[in-house]
Motif scaffolding. Sequence first.
Motif, PDB file in Angstrom:
ATOM      1  N   LEU A 144      13.450  11.425  -7.879  1.00  0.00           N
ATOM      2  CA  LEU A 144      15.056  11.531  -7.043  1.00  0.00           C
ATOM      3  C   LEU A 144      14.703  12.514  -5.463  1.00  0.00           C
ATOM      4  O   LEU A 144      15.732  11.817  -5.020  1.00  0.00           O
ATOM      5  N   THR A 145      14.051  13.200  -5.955  1.00  0.00           N
ATOM      6  CA  THR A 145      12.976  13.675  -4.339  1.00  0.00           C
ATOM      7  C   THR A 145      12.742  12.659  -3.642  1.00  0.00           C
ATOM      8  O   THR A 145      13.144  12.898  -2.382  1.00  0.00           O
ATOM      9  N   SER A 146      11.895  12.540  -3.672  1.00  0.00           N
ATOM     10  CA  SER A 146      10.841  11.297  -3.577  1.00  0.00           C
ATOM     11  C   SER A 146      11.553  10.106  -2.492  1.00  0.00           C
ATOM     12  O   SER A 146      11.890  10.176  -1.203  1.00  0.00           O
ATOM     13  N   PHE A 147      12.814   9.391  -3.379  1.00  0.00           N
ATOM     14  CA  PHE A 147      13.713   8.689  -2.698  1.00  0.00           C
ATOM     15  C   PHE A 147      14.762   9.199  -2.052  1.00  0.00           C
ATOM     16  O   PHE A 147      15.329   8.561  -1.026  1.00  0.00           O
ATOM     17  N   LEU A 148      15.441  10.612  -1.959  1.00  0.00           N
ATOM     18  CA  LEU A 148      15.867  11.093  -1.482  1.00  0.00           C
ATOM     19  C   LEU A 148      15.475  10.921   0.352  1.00  0.00           C
ATOM     20  O   LEU A 148      16.079  11.234   1.047  1.00  0.00           O
ATOM     21  N   VAL A 149      14.096  11.464  -0.338  1.00  0.00           N
ATOM     22  CA  VAL A 149      13.218  11.612   0.932  1.00  0.00           C
ATOM     23  C   VAL A 149      12.756  10.593   2.464  1.00  0.00           C
ATOM     24  O   VAL A 149      13.370  10.299   3.006  1.00  0.00           O
ATOM     25  N   ILE A 150      12.483   9.161   1.270  1.00  0.00           N
ATOM     26  CA  ILE A 150      12.762   8.014   1.592  1.00  0.00           C
ATOM     27  C   ILE A 150      14.382   7.284   2.092  1.00  0.00           C
ATOM     28  O   ILE A 150      14.715   7.057   4.142  1.00  0.00           O
ATOM     29  N   THR A 184       9.324   3.122  11.454  1.00  0.00           N
ATOM     30  CA  THR A 184       8.540   3.547  11.216  1.00  0.00           C
ATOM     31  C   THR A 184       8.554   3.760   9.446  1.00  0.00           C
ATOM     32  O   THR A 184       9.780   4.462   8.887  1.00  0.00           O
ATOM     33  N   ALA A 185       6.920   4.222   9.319  1.00  0.00           N
ATOM     34  CA  ALA A 185       7.360   3.788   7.432  1.00  0.00           C
ATOM     35  C   ALA A 185       7.460   5.550   7.376  1.00  0.00           C
ATOM     36  O   ALA A 185       6.320   6.706   8.427  1.00  0.00           O
ATOM     37  N   PRO A 186       8.006   5.954   6.572  1.00  0.00           N
ATOM     38  CA  PRO A 186       7.428   7.255   6.019  1.00  0.00           C
ATOM     39  C   PRO A 186       6.453   7.762   5.695  1.00  0.00           C
ATOM     40  O   PRO A 186       5.591   7.134   6.209  1.00  0.00           O
ATOM     41  N   THR A 187       6.270   9.083   5.153  1.00  0.00           N
ATOM     42  CA  THR A 187       5.029   9.598   5.171  1.00  0.00           C
ATOM     43  C   THR A 187       4.246   8.999   3.883  1.00  0.00           C
ATOM     44  O   THR A 187       5.227   8.990   2.847  1.00  0.00           O
ATOM     45  N   ALA A 188       2.765   8.892   3.727  1.00  0.00           N
ATOM     46  CA  ALA A 188       2.521   8.697   2.975  1.00  0.00           C
ATOM     47  C   ALA A 188       2.495   9.066   1.680  1.00  0.00           C
ATOM     48  O   ALA A 188       2.065   8.245   0.572  1.00  0.00           O
ATOM     49  N   THR A 189       2.012  10.115   1.281  1.00  0.00           N
ATOM     50  CA  THR A 189       2.899  11.317   0.544  1.00  0.00           C
ATOM     51  C   THR A 189       3.957  10.512  -0.577  1.00  0.00           C
ATOM     52  O   THR A 189       3.791  10.496  -1.818  1.00  0.00           O
ATOM     53  N   THR A 220       0.646  -1.215  -0.106  1.00  0.00           N
ATOM     54  CA  THR A 220       0.650   0.199   0.370  1.00  0.00           C
ATOM     55  C   THR A 220       0.647   1.286  -0.167  1.00  0.00           C
ATOM     56  O   THR A 220       2.179   1.660   0.222  1.00  0.00           O
ATOM     57  N   VAL A 221       0.205   2.070  -0.709  1.00  0.00           N
ATOM     58  CA  VAL A 221       1.179   3.141  -0.366  1.00  0.00           C
ATOM     59  C   VAL A 221       1.208   4.175   1.011  1.00  0.00           C
ATOM     60  O   VAL A 221       2.501   5.265   0.933  1.00  0.00           O
ATOM     61  N   SER A 222       0.966   3.978   1.778  1.00  0.00           N
ATOM     62  CA  SER A 222       0.498   4.232   3.722  1.00  0.00           C
ATOM     63  C   SER A 222       0.902   3.627   4.252  1.00  0.00           C
ATOM     64  O   SER A 222      -0.488   2.373   4.949  1.00  0.00           O
ATOM     65  N   PRO A 223       2.073   2.191   4.482  1.00  0.00           N
ATOM     66  CA  PRO A 223       2.355   0.994   4.534  1.00  0.00           C
ATOM     67  C   PRO A 223       2.225   1.668   6.302  1.00  0.00           C
ATOM     68  O   PRO A 223       2.185   2.399   6.757  1.00  0.00           O
ATOM     69  N   LYS A 224       2.482   0.358   6.798  1.00  0.00           N
ATOM     70  CA  LYS A 224       2.633  -0.218   8.324  1.00  0.00           C
ATOM     71  C   LYS A 224       3.189  -0.978   8.386  1.00  0.00           C
ATOM     72  O   LYS A 224       2.915  -1.907   8.181  1.00  0.00           O
ATOM     73  N   TYR A 225       3.788  -0.954   8.944  1.00  0.00           N
ATOM     74  CA  TYR A 225       5.467  -2.117   8.963  1.00  0.00           C
ATOM     75  C   TYR A 225       5.192  -3.466  10.102  1.00  0.00           C
ATOM     76  O   TYR A 225       4.960  -2.958  10.946  1.00  0.00           O
TER      77      TYR A 225
END
Length: 227
Positions: free
Chosen positions: A169-175, A108-113, A89-94
Amino acid sequence: MIAGLSKAINQYLAPLLALTSLLLVIFAYLAPSVMLQTQVALLTVTPSISLTQPQGNGQSIDGPSIFLGALGSCERPNNGAAVTCVPPTVSPKYDLSVLPSNAPNLLTAPTATTPAFIAVSLAFSIMFFLLFTFTALRSKLGKAGAFFDKPAVQRSTAWIGLMGFMIGLTSFLVIRMWFGKAVEDFNAAILEGGQGSPQLVAATSNGFVSALNFILIQPCGIQRWSV
């Protein structure tokens, strides 16, 4: 000969490299929940004595493992057990239930966005790959190739590719920063607990290459290591 080689690179090699890059990003995005459960992950926690007993010289031990990705997680209670995964899911709960109760609760999972933006980036990248491939092979498309010879189409293709690249690039940097901080905190908590801590170690990864980050606490201060 040189002209023929240059033409072959533009028409065949460039689209092939673009396809390879796109597939690798898709693999890293879908793993481990959808595919490659134990082979590809953005963050892993595995059994190890490297933090609790550094003098162990890399001795392998049995224990729980978890594999975290952008869409979810997979886990196994020991090295020989089957791997189970949570639905992607795009808003995962590990699911960290396989870890011992005294393990640091810092993953914890990163922000859902963030996973959603990666999906948008992949959509742009797929569009760019198709348009770029058709543009590179427009001479072989007959009358249909005239459409891809228009400057407006080529400019649009370039902008689509740029948008997909920048968003991804921005999204993967955040993760990467999110997971990097989680790994540092997790390993630091293991180190502070000493030999009474669970024999685990966390490591970040770009999906295919892992990197172990931990903080070594010494009397003279704190040193950060990356392996």
